[in-house]
Design an enzyme around this catalytic site. Structure first.
Site, PDB file in Angstrom:
ATOM      1  N   CYS A   1       0.834  -1.204   0.000  1.00 30.71           N
ATOM      2  CA  CYS A   1       0.000   0.000   0.000  1.00 30.71           C
ATOM      3  C   CYS A   1       0.870   1.257   0.000  1.00 30.71           C
ATOM      4  O   CYS A   1       1.547   1.539   0.985  1.00 30.71           O
ATOM      5  CB  CYS A   1      -0.904  -0.057   1.231  1.00 30.71           C
TER       6      CYS A   1
ATOM      7  N   CYS B   1       0.097   3.816   2.700  1.00 28.24           N
ATOM      8  CA  CYS B   1       0.543   3.299   3.997  1.00 28.24           C
ATOM      9  C   CYS B   1       2.015   3.645   4.225  1.00 28.24           C
ATOM     10  O   CYS B   1       2.398   4.061   5.321  1.00 28.24           O
ATOM     11  CB  CYS B   1       0.360   1.784   4.068  1.00 28.24           C
TER      12      CYS B   1
END
Length: 110
Positions: free
Chosen positions: A28, A31
Site C-alpha cells: 500500500c 501506507c
C-alpha cells in the site's frame, strides 16, 4: 510496536495509555507515505500514546474485528475500545490535530 492476531490483546488492548493503531499492508503506497508521519507523532506524544502497527495481510482477524475496508486505517483505542477512526493518508498537521483532539477528550464514563 508491531502486533498481529495473536499478540494484539497483549500489545494494544491491555495498554494503560491510548493506542494509535496503524492498519497497513506492505503493498500500500499511502501506507508507506503515512508511516513516518505516525512514527513522528508517536515520538512527539511519547508517554501519552502508543503506536501499534498491524499488517492486515498477516492479521485477517483484526481486519475483520475493526471492519477495515480501506488502508491505511488509523484507530485510537482506549482500553481496547475504538474512540477514533480515519481511513487514508493525511499530512502530519491533520493527523496531529486529530490525535490531539482524541487524547484531550475524556473517555466515556471517566
Amino acid at each position: 510496536a508491531d502486533a498481529d492476531d495473536t499478540t494484539f490483546a497483549d500489545v494494544a488492548d491491555a495498554a494503560k495509555i491510548p493506542v494509535l493503531v496503524d492498519l497497513w499492508a506492505p503493498w500500500c503506497g499511502p501506507c508507506r507515505t503515512v508511516s513516518p508521519v505516525l512514527e513522528a507523532l508517536a515520538a512527539s506524544h511519547a508517554g501519552r500514546v502508543k503506536l501499534v502497527k498491524v499488517n492486515v495481510d498477516e492479521s485477517p482477524g483484526l481486519q475483520r474485528r475493526f471492519g477495515v475496508q480501506g488502508i491505511p486505517t488509523l484507530l485510537v483505542l482506549r482500553g481496547g475500545t475504538v474512540v477514533g477512526r480515519r481511513t487514508g493518508a493525511a499530512p502530519q498537521p491533520v493527523l496531529e490535530e486529530w490525535l490531539d483532539a482524541l487524547l484531550a477528550a475524556r473517555s466515556p464514563g471517566g
